[in-house]
Design a protein around this motif. Structure first.
Motif, PDB file in Angstrom:
ATOM      1  N   VAL A 152      40.654  35.851  63.400  1.00 51.37           N
ATOM      2  CA  VAL A 152      41.941  35.586  62.758  1.00 51.37           C
ATOM      3  C   VAL A 152      41.733  35.214  61.291  1.00 51.37           C
ATOM      4  CG1 VAL A 152      43.939  34.040  62.741  1.00 51.37           C
ATOM      5  CG2 VAL A 152      43.101  34.979  64.904  1.00 51.37           C
ATOM      6  N   PHE A 153      40.767  34.348  61.017  1.00 49.81           N
ATOM      7  CA  PHE A 153      40.482  33.923  59.647  1.00 49.81           C
ATOM      8  C   PHE A 153      40.103  35.116  58.775  1.00 49.81           C
ATOM      9  CE2 PHE A 153      37.225  32.789  56.515  1.00 49.81           C
ATOM     10  CZ  PHE A 153      37.972  31.972  55.681  1.00 49.81           C
ATOM     11  N   PHE A 154      39.178  35.941  59.264  1.00 49.37           N
ATOM     12  CA  PHE A 154      38.699  37.069  58.470  1.00 49.37           C
ATOM     13  C   PHE A 154      39.825  38.045  58.176  1.00 49.37           C
ATOM     14  CE2 PHE A 154      36.788  41.242  57.839  1.00 49.37           C
ATOM     15  CZ  PHE A 154      35.909  40.962  56.809  1.00 49.37           C
ATOM     16  N   TYR A 155      40.633  38.350  59.178  1.00 50.73           N
ATOM     17  CA  TYR A 155      41.737  39.276  58.941  1.00 50.73           C
ATOM     18  C   TYR A 155      42.746  38.671  57.965  1.00 50.73           C
ATOM     19  CZ  TYR A 155      45.293  42.783  59.440  1.00 50.73           C
ATOM     20  OH  TYR A 155      46.208  43.762  59.166  1.00 50.73           O
ATOM     21  N   GLY A 156      42.999  37.386  58.078  1.00 51.61           N
ATOM     22  CA  GLY A 156      43.900  36.713  57.140  1.00 51.61           C
ATOM     23  C   GLY A 156      43.401  36.811  55.715  1.00 51.61           C
ATOM     24  N   VAL A 157      42.100  36.662  55.526  1.00 51.74           N
ATOM     25  CA  VAL A 157      41.516  36.785  54.188  1.00 51.74           C
ATOM     26  C   VAL A 157      41.709  38.204  53.656  1.00 51.74           C
ATOM     27  CG1 VAL A 157      39.331  36.794  52.899  1.00 51.74           C
ATOM     28  CG2 VAL A 157      39.867  34.909  54.452  1.00 51.74           C
ATOM     29  N   ILE A 158      41.466  39.203  54.498  1.00 52.18           N
ATOM     30  CA  ILE A 158      41.634  40.603  54.084  1.00 52.18           C
ATOM     31  C   ILE A 158      43.076  40.862  53.645  1.00 52.18           C
ATOM     32  CG2 ILE A 158      41.757  42.967  54.985  1.00 52.18           C
ATOM     33  CD1 ILE A 158      38.948  42.187  54.330  1.00 52.18           C
ATOM     34  N   VAL A 159      44.042  40.370  54.423  1.00 45.07           N
ATOM     35  CA  VAL A 159      45.457  40.588  54.106  1.00 45.07           C
ATOM     36  C   VAL A 159      45.839  39.877  52.813  1.00 45.07           C
ATOM     37  CG1 VAL A 159      47.810  40.093  54.886  1.00 45.07           C
ATOM     38  CG2 VAL A 159      46.148  41.041  56.476  1.00 45.07           C
ATOM     39  N   MET A 160      45.306  38.688  52.594  1.00 48.63           N
ATOM     40  CA  MET A 160      45.646  37.912  51.407  1.00 48.63           C
ATOM     41  C   MET A 160      45.005  38.457  50.133  1.00 48.63           C
ATOM     42  SD  MET A 160      45.567  34.044  52.957  1.00 48.63           S
ATOM     43  CE  MET A 160      44.916  33.439  51.442  1.00 48.63           C
ATOM     44  N   LEU A 161      43.871  39.142  50.245  1.00 48.31           N
ATOM     45  CA  LEU A 161      43.155  39.599  49.060  1.00 48.31           C
ATOM     46  C   LEU A 161      43.968  40.572  48.220  1.00 48.31           C
ATOM     47  CD1 LEU A 161      39.529  40.119  50.372  1.00 48.31           C
ATOM     48  CD2 LEU A 161      40.315  38.409  48.734  1.00 48.31           C
ATOM     49  N   SER A 162      44.532  41.549  48.881  1.00 50.22           N
ATOM     50  CA  SER A 162      45.220  42.592  48.142  1.00 50.22           C
ATOM     51  C   SER A 162      46.010  43.457  49.100  1.00 50.22           C
ATOM     52  CB  SER A 162      44.182  43.449  47.405  1.00 50.22           C
ATOM     53  OG  SER A 162      44.706  44.685  47.006  1.00 50.22           O
ATOM     54  N   GLU A 163      47.098  44.000  48.619  1.00 49.47           N
ATOM     55  CA  GLU A 163      47.859  44.942  49.438  1.00 49.47           C
ATOM     56  C   GLU A 163      47.010  46.163  49.736  1.00 49.47           C
ATOM     57  OE1 GLU A 163      51.699  47.702  48.732  1.00 49.47           O
ATOM     58  OE2 GLU A 163      51.976  45.578  48.262  1.00 49.47           O
ATOM     59  N   ARG A 164      46.165  46.550  48.795  1.00 48.03           N
ATOM     60  CA  ARG A 164      45.307  47.721  48.991  1.00 48.03           C
ATOM     61  C   ARG A 164      44.289  47.483  50.108  1.00 48.03           C
ATOM     62  NH1 ARG A 164      47.035  51.963  45.492  1.00 48.03           N
ATOM     63  NH2 ARG A 164      44.956  52.784  45.494  1.00 48.03           N
ATOM     64  N   THR A 165      43.715  46.281  50.172  1.00 44.84           N
ATOM     65  CA  THR A 165      42.729  46.029  51.218  1.00 44.84           C
ATOM     66  C   THR A 165      43.394  45.966  52.586  1.00 44.84           C
ATOM     67  OG1 THR A 165      42.816  43.654  50.825  1.00 44.84           O
ATOM     68  CG2 THR A 165      41.041  44.862  49.759  1.00 44.84           C
ATOM     69  N   SER A 166      44.601  45.441  52.663  1.00 45.30           N
ATOM     70  CA  SER A 166      45.260  45.399  53.970  1.00 45.30           C
ATOM     71  C   SER A 166      45.637  46.806  54.432  1.00 45.30           C
ATOM     72  CB  SER A 166      46.473  44.467  53.951  1.00 45.30           C
ATOM     73  OG  SER A 166      47.435  44.901  53.029  1.00 45.30           O
ATOM     74  N   GLU A 167      45.883  47.734  53.491  1.00 44.83           N
ATOM     75  CA  GLU A 167      46.127  49.134  53.846  1.00 44.83           C
ATOM     76  C   GLU A 167      44.831  49.790  54.333  1.00 44.83           C
ATOM     77  OE1 GLU A 167      47.580  51.241  50.425  1.00 44.83           O
ATOM     78  OE2 GLU A 167      49.303  49.911  50.199  1.00 44.83           O
ATOM     79  N   LEU A 168      43.759  49.501  53.658  1.00 47.15           N
ATOM     80  CA  LEU A 168      42.474  50.126  53.959  1.00 47.15           C
ATOM     81  C   LEU A 168      41.870  49.594  55.256  1.00 47.15           C
ATOM     82  CD1 LEU A 168      40.299  52.080  52.930  1.00 47.15           C
ATOM     83  CD2 LEU A 168      39.314  50.185  51.655  1.00 47.15           C
ATOM     84  N   PHE A 169      42.165  48.343  55.595  1.00 44.13           N
ATOM     85  CA  PHE A 169      41.570  47.716  56.768  1.00 44.13           C
ATOM     86  C   PHE A 169      42.643  47.281  57.758  1.00 44.13           C
ATOM     87  CE2 PHE A 169      38.878  46.755  53.060  1.00 44.13           C
ATOM     88  CZ  PHE A 169      37.775  47.498  53.418  1.00 44.13           C
ATOM     89  N   PRO A 170      43.196  48.217  58.508  1.00 47.84           N
ATOM     90  CA  PRO A 170      44.164  47.809  59.526  1.00 47.84           C
ATOM     91  C   PRO A 170      43.502  46.877  60.548  1.00 47.84           C
ATOM     92  CG  PRO A 170      43.815  50.201  59.566  1.00 47.84           C
ATOM     93  CD  PRO A 170      42.946  49.635  58.496  1.00 47.84           C
TER      94      PRO A 170
END
Length: 168
Positions: free
Chosen positions: A108-126
């Motif tokens: 949960v923590f790691f995915y939250g970090v990915i989502v918070m980093l950038s809209e582009r990273t959350s698109e790239l890493f579903p």
């Protein structure tokens, strides 16, 4: 396989195994998408270089190199922590009981970090890619620790998860 049970030595081995599992998984996904090394390039641009809008189609060699080093250093530190936890879990059923919740919290923590980093990273890493990658790393690291620690395996048969053990 060496039987070095030091936190530093074994933690480095375990961390490298987990780091390679995730790096190989994302390399395969990047190759399938037709953009080899896109993952470390994007993560390097966002995480290390602070670019909230990374370039997805052009690989940045500096970002790839920097993120690769960062990735493996983090995994070596994680490997050291896991080795220490396994050493403690050999004698403590409460710590053995905490292994699954710790893994889930990390997901949960790691995915939250990915989502918070950038809209582009959350698109790239579903979410599914993060779950699969972290599960592969957890399995690779867990199997390595399982094989190297017969005392840990024996402790699971002596005292159930969460039950009071002789040493507690």
């Amino acid at each position: 396989m060496p039987r070095d049970h030091s936190v530093l030595g074994e933690g480095t081995d375990v961390g490298l195994i987990g780091g390679v599992a995730i790096a190989a998984y994302f390399l395969i996904l990047d190759l399938i998408a037709g953009y080899p090394f896109r993952t470390p390039s994007v993560l390097g641009q966002v995480v290390l270089f602070g670019n909230p809008d990374p370039v997805l189609t052009v690989r940045d060699p500096a970002a790839i190199a920097a993120y690769t080093v960062f990735h493996f250093v983090l995994f070596i530190l994680l490997g050291m922590a896991l080795v220490k936890i396994v050493h403690l879990a050999t004698t403590s059923s409460v710590i053995r009981f905490a292994l699954l919740p710790l893994f889930l919290a990390f997901e949960v923590f790691f995915y939250g970090v990915i989502v918070m980093l950038s809209e582009r990273t959350s698109e790239l890493f579903p979410l599914w890619t993060v779950i699969v990658a972290n599960t592969l790393a957890a399995l690779a690291m867990g199997i390595t620790l399982w094989v190297r620690h017969p005392a840990f395996r024996q402790s699971l048969t002596r005292t159930p998860f969460g039950a009071a053990s002789d040493s507690e």
